[in-house]
Every structure is written in C-alpha cells, then in structure tokens.
Design an enzyme around this catalytic site. Structure first.
Site, PDB file in Angstrom:
ATOM      1  CB  CYS A   1      -2.615   6.221   3.456  1.00 40.70           C
ATOM      2  SG  CYS A   1      -1.237   5.558   4.422  1.00 40.70           S
TER       3      CYS A   1
ATOM      4  CD  GLU B   1      -2.797   1.430   2.279  1.00 41.59           C
ATOM      5  OE1 GLU B   1      -2.727   2.504   2.904  1.00 41.59           O
ATOM      6  OE2 GLU B   1      -3.563   0.497   2.584  1.00 41.59           O
TER       7      GLU B   1
END
Length: 447
Positions: A259, A225
C-alpha cells in the site's frame, strides 16, 4: 472464483461466490449476535481475541503457504504477515479493556459521562496484498470493542482470508464473526445493507468511492484505506547509493504490491546521475529475488503504465517487459525522463516500477510531490533538517517518512487523505473508529 498460482499458472482453488440470500443471512446472524456480544464484559472479549491469536500462531505455516500459493507472496514475507497479525490481535486484546471515555463535571448534583459503545455490525472488506495482517487489525479492533463482523476476504486470495477468519471465528460465539466469499458484487451488497453500521475497506480508490456512496444512503460509517501514489524525494547531500537502496526497497519489495510502496521518485539534479546508476544496479540485484504479480490481469495493468510512459518519452534503463515463461512475473524496472502526465506518475501502478523524475532543486521536488490527488504516504531522504521540517509540514499525506521508506513504532496510527481514503485504520485510534460516543447527563432527582 478461480484462483491461479501466479508462479506457475496452475489452478489453486475454485471458490463459490456467495449469493444475495447468503449475504443477507450472514448480516442477519451478525445483527442478532451483536446485542449479546456488546454486553459481554470487555475482559471476556479480550480473552477471546487472545485465544484467536493463539490459534493463528498455531496455524502460521498453513496460512503462509496458502498466501504464497494464492498471491505469489514470497514465503518469508507471507510468514511475516502472519506474525504481524498475531501481534496485532494481541495488541487489541490488551487495548480493548482499557479503552475508555470521559466524565465531565457540571453542577454539584450532576455528572456527564461520555461512554464509547460498539456501533453494531461491521462489514470488513480486505485486500490481497497482505490479507492476514490487514484483516487482523480490522477484525481485532471491531471484535474487542463489542461489534459483530461480516468479513469478505479478497477474491484473489479467498482461501487465505477464509482460513484466517475461521480461526478467529472459532474463538467467539456463533454469529459474532460471519464470513462470506465473493467478488465486488458481494462487497457492494454488504455496503448497501442498511443493517450494517460500519464498512471498513482496504483496496482501490474506485471501490472506496462506490462504497462511500452506498453507505451514504443509509448512514453507515465508512473507514477507507485506498490507493496511494507515494512520492520519494532524494535531496542533495545524501549518499546516492544509500538513497538507491531505499528507493529499490520501496519500489520492489513484494513486487511493488504494498500500500505504501514508492510510486514516484523525484531526485535533485546534482544527485541524478549517481543515484540513477545506483538504482539500476539495485534493480538488477532485486531481479533474482522478486516474486510474481498477483495475476495476469494486474500484470497487464502494470505493463500498460510502463508502455504509456515510453510512448510519452520515458526511457527504460532496466526491465520494462513481462518476463517470459510460466507465471505472472514482471522484472524490477527503472525509467528516467518521466513527466507528471504519465500514468506512472498520475496513478497508482502497484508493481515493481521505479519511475524517476529529475528536478532542479528540493523546493521543486516538494511542490510536485504534493501536487497529487492521493494522500497516503511519502518519503523524504535528506540530511537537511530544515528541508525535513518543511516536508512534513507541506506534504498533504497521512504519513511522512524521513530517511526510511518503511518502518514505524508499534501502535502507530495514520489517516489517509483525499483519494486515499478517510478514517484511521490501525493503531489504538481504530478503537475510537469502531465505537460511537454516547453522552449520559445524570442529575439528582428533584424533591
């Protein structure tokens, strides 16, 4: 590694970097422990993960304080990350024993079984922006499915990462969870070790690409990720004030160091003036409660993106300069006149920056938002059902959020795309990523 308090500039800790021999030994211990741990009953593994959640709950204030001092994360946010970690560990403790395969019926004297098995040794490389919550997901899923783990916390918060991992490690047998401290060199060594079966990394896209290349040489599975350049679209027909509140939360929470933070904003022309005015007002309100950026190196990067936009013609409406005084604070910043060639729109900035681009209509916003090399998430604020449907079908990202920049049901999963990574990094499906399916064909013996 020297860690400075981003609020004051004072030294928080000096942490030695693990040498090559230390890393190799940690992987070796994990490899030995993995065999017995894989054969431990699933209920016993789940009980160990539950015990680790209890230990983390007892140390929640300690972990929050460490996180605040190392990264500057506001105390309530840091405590929230610990609470999320506790819930995640408990979730995987419940899901682990019911993770199952399938049986397939062939002829009357034969059965095929598809059985999930642990992959072996998982190297877990975690970030600094939410170190406890992210690590909890990857460690919990890996351990409950029978894998051994070597964990390297981020070099920007080594004490937070180590303390959390120590609490988890105390609940499992020796060697099942090893901890190594270090920078990118240590992560690179783990990725290149052919005794490692999975590398799970949350961090930058550049590091993720290097990890994928290293793992390709010996066949390790990669879960990534990585960076995001998440777009937010403000459609006609929504409240400009509400849209500005959503945009500000997405761009300024945790100083933009999330994020799935809002990185680029597209607003249709009919909404632009009212929305921008409201967003500037929101930025001024956020100015009093925003925390620092993680360190000076990161602040230089963020300001470099702002300066690049100004050189290319963007206009700063509020903020735009590093805050004077101690610490690495950067104010909430709103810019207009942004174009796709600016670093603020082309790359992940990861700071409290809200760059705005005015577009003629929703179709243009959707086209430009989709034209990006990242594929983590995007948000669409719209009252038009057809536009919402078109958006989630069109945007090439792992998560599309309609009318809310943050949120989601417990246990949700998503898979990033393109430069943002690959593999499912959370939710029940992470158990599938941490296991390999073995097919057993079982026939009756001949006479």
């Amino acid at each position: 590694m020297t860690v400075l308090d981003p609020r004051t500039g004072d030294t928080v800790a000096r942490v030695p970097i693990a040498g090559e021999a230390d890393c190799a030994a940690a992987v070796g211990r994990a490899r030995v422990a993995s065999t017995t741990w894989a054969r431990t009953p699933a209920a016993d593994r789940a009980a160990a993960v539950t015990a680790s959640a209890d230990a983390v709950a007892a140390a929640a204030d300690e972990l929050a304080e460490l996180n605040q001092r190392e990264t500057g994360k506001p105390r309530d946010d840091a405590r929230g990350g610990v609470e999320a970690a506790i819930g995640t560990l408990r979730q995987y403790a419940q899901l682990g024993p019911v993770h199952r395969g399938r049986s397939l019926l062939g002829g009357p004297a034969a059965t095929d079984m598809m059985v999930p098995e642990p992959r072996g040794v998982v190297a877990v490389l975690t970030p600094w922006n939410d170190p406890v919550a992210v690590a909890a997901g990857l460690l919990g899923a890996a351990l409950v499915t029978g894998n051994a783990v070597v964990h390297k916390p981020s070099e920007r918060c080594p004490r937070t990462g180590r303390r959390f991992a120590e609490l988890v490690a105390a609940a499992v047998p020796d060697g099942v969870l090893e901890i190594v401290d270090g920078d990118g060199r240590v992560g690179a060594q783990l990725a290149a070790d052919d005794r490692v079966d999975v590398v799970a990394h949350v961090g930058s896209s550049a590091t993720g690409r290097a990890i994928a290349q290293a793992c390709a040489t010996h066949g390790a599975k990669v879960l990534l990720e990585n960076g995001g350049n998440d777009a937010l679209i403000v459609d006609a027909g929504v409240s400009p004030r509400w849209a500005a509140e959503q945009a500000a939360q997405g761009a300024f929470a945790n100083a933009g160091q999330i994020c799935v933070a809002v990185e680029r904003i597209y607003v249709v022309a009919s909404q632009a003036d009212a929305f921008v005015d409201a967003l500037v007002a929101e930025a001024r309100r956020w100015d009093e409660r925003i925390g620092p950026l993680v360190d000076e190196r990161h602040r230089v990067l963020v300001h470099g993106h702002v300066a690049d936009a100004v050189r290319r013609g963007a206009r700063v409406l509020v903020g735009g300069e590093p805050r004077p005084g101690p610490g690495t604070f950067y104010p909430p910043t709103v810019l207009t006149g942004c174009t796709p060639d600016m670093l603020l729109f082309a790359e992940e900035t990861f700071g409290p920056i809200a760059p705005v681009r005015v577009v003629p209509d929703f179709a243009t916003a959707l086209t430009e938002a989709a034209d990006d090399r990242y594929g983590l998430a995007a948000t669409v604020l719209t009252a038009d059902m057809a536009h919402a449907q078109e958006a989630w079908h069109t945007l090439p990202v792992g998560t599309v959020k309609i009318n809310a920049v943050f949120g989601g049901a417990p246990g949700g999963s998503a898979e990033p795309r393109r430069a943002s990574g690959s593999g499912i990094g959370y939710g029940p499906e992470l158990l599938d990523e941490m296991t390999a399916m073995k097919v057993v064909h079982w026939s009756a013996p001949g006479e």
